[in-house]
Design a protein around this motif. Structure first.
Motif, PDB file in Angstrom:
ATOM      1  N   GLN A  53       0.851  -1.190   0.000  1.00  0.00           N
ATOM      2  CA  GLN A  53       0.000   0.000   0.000  1.00  0.00           C
ATOM      3  C   GLN A  53       0.882   1.233   0.000  1.00  0.00           C
ATOM      4  O   GLN A  53       1.861   1.305   0.749  1.00  0.00           O
ATOM      5  CB  GLN A  53      -0.900   0.017   1.231  1.00  0.00           C
ATOM      6  CG  GLN A  53      -1.899  -1.107   1.245  1.00  0.00           C
ATOM      7  CD  GLN A  53      -2.829  -1.017   2.436  1.00  0.00           C
ATOM      8  OE1 GLN A  53      -2.505  -0.419   3.453  1.00  0.00           O
ATOM      9  NE2 GLN A  53      -4.000  -1.616   2.307  1.00  0.00           N
ATOM     10  N   ILE A  95      -4.890   5.917  -0.550  1.00  0.00           N
ATOM     11  CA  ILE A  95      -4.083   4.696  -0.533  1.00  0.00           C
ATOM     12  C   ILE A  95      -4.234   3.965  -1.868  1.00  0.00           C
ATOM     13  O   ILE A  95      -5.343   3.722  -2.327  1.00  0.00           O
ATOM     14  CB  ILE A  95      -4.517   3.758   0.614  1.00  0.00           C
ATOM     15  CG1 ILE A  95      -4.363   4.448   1.969  1.00  0.00           C
ATOM     16  CG2 ILE A  95      -3.736   2.443   0.572  1.00  0.00           C
ATOM     17  CD1 ILE A  95      -2.933   4.744   2.360  1.00  0.00           C
ATOM     18  N   GLU A 144      -3.016   0.446  -3.925  1.00  0.00           N
ATOM     19  CA  GLU A 144      -2.448  -0.877  -3.708  1.00  0.00           C
ATOM     20  C   GLU A 144      -1.829  -1.412  -4.994  1.00  0.00           C
ATOM     21  O   GLU A 144      -2.392  -1.266  -6.076  1.00  0.00           O
ATOM     22  CB  GLU A 144      -3.519  -1.852  -3.228  1.00  0.00           C
ATOM     23  CG  GLU A 144      -4.002  -1.554  -1.827  1.00  0.00           C
ATOM     24  CD  GLU A 144      -4.949  -2.624  -1.313  1.00  0.00           C
ATOM     25  OE1 GLU A 144      -4.795  -3.014  -0.153  1.00  0.00           O
ATOM     26  OE2 GLU A 144      -5.830  -3.063  -2.080  1.00  0.00           O
TER      27      GLU A 144
END
Length: 70
Positions: free
Chosen positions: A53, A60, A62
């Protein structure tokens, strides 16, 4: 530092390649990112198959690590 990491953005499925270098060698047009950057910090110490992350301006993000070359 010196490793090239192939990652995929999980939400967009976009593949990217980055080489992690020292700050003086950074060149985003060549895919060279500083080992002090947020994405490099999250990648360092990770292995293929890991999901990392990264804190980005949009929130955020990923990434899944696909391949690492040294």
């Amino acid at each position: 530092v010196g490793s090239t990491v192939y990652i995929t953005n999980i939400s967009s499925n976009k593949e990217q390649r980055y080489t992690i270098v020292g700050t003086a060698e950074t060149n985003i047009l060549e895919g060279k990112i500083s080992n002090q950057s947020p994405i490099a910090k999250s990648l360092l110490g990770s292995k293929v198959g890991d999901i990392v992350q990264v804190e980005a301006p949009v929130g955020i993000v990923e990434y899944k690590i696909k391949k690492i070359t040294i």
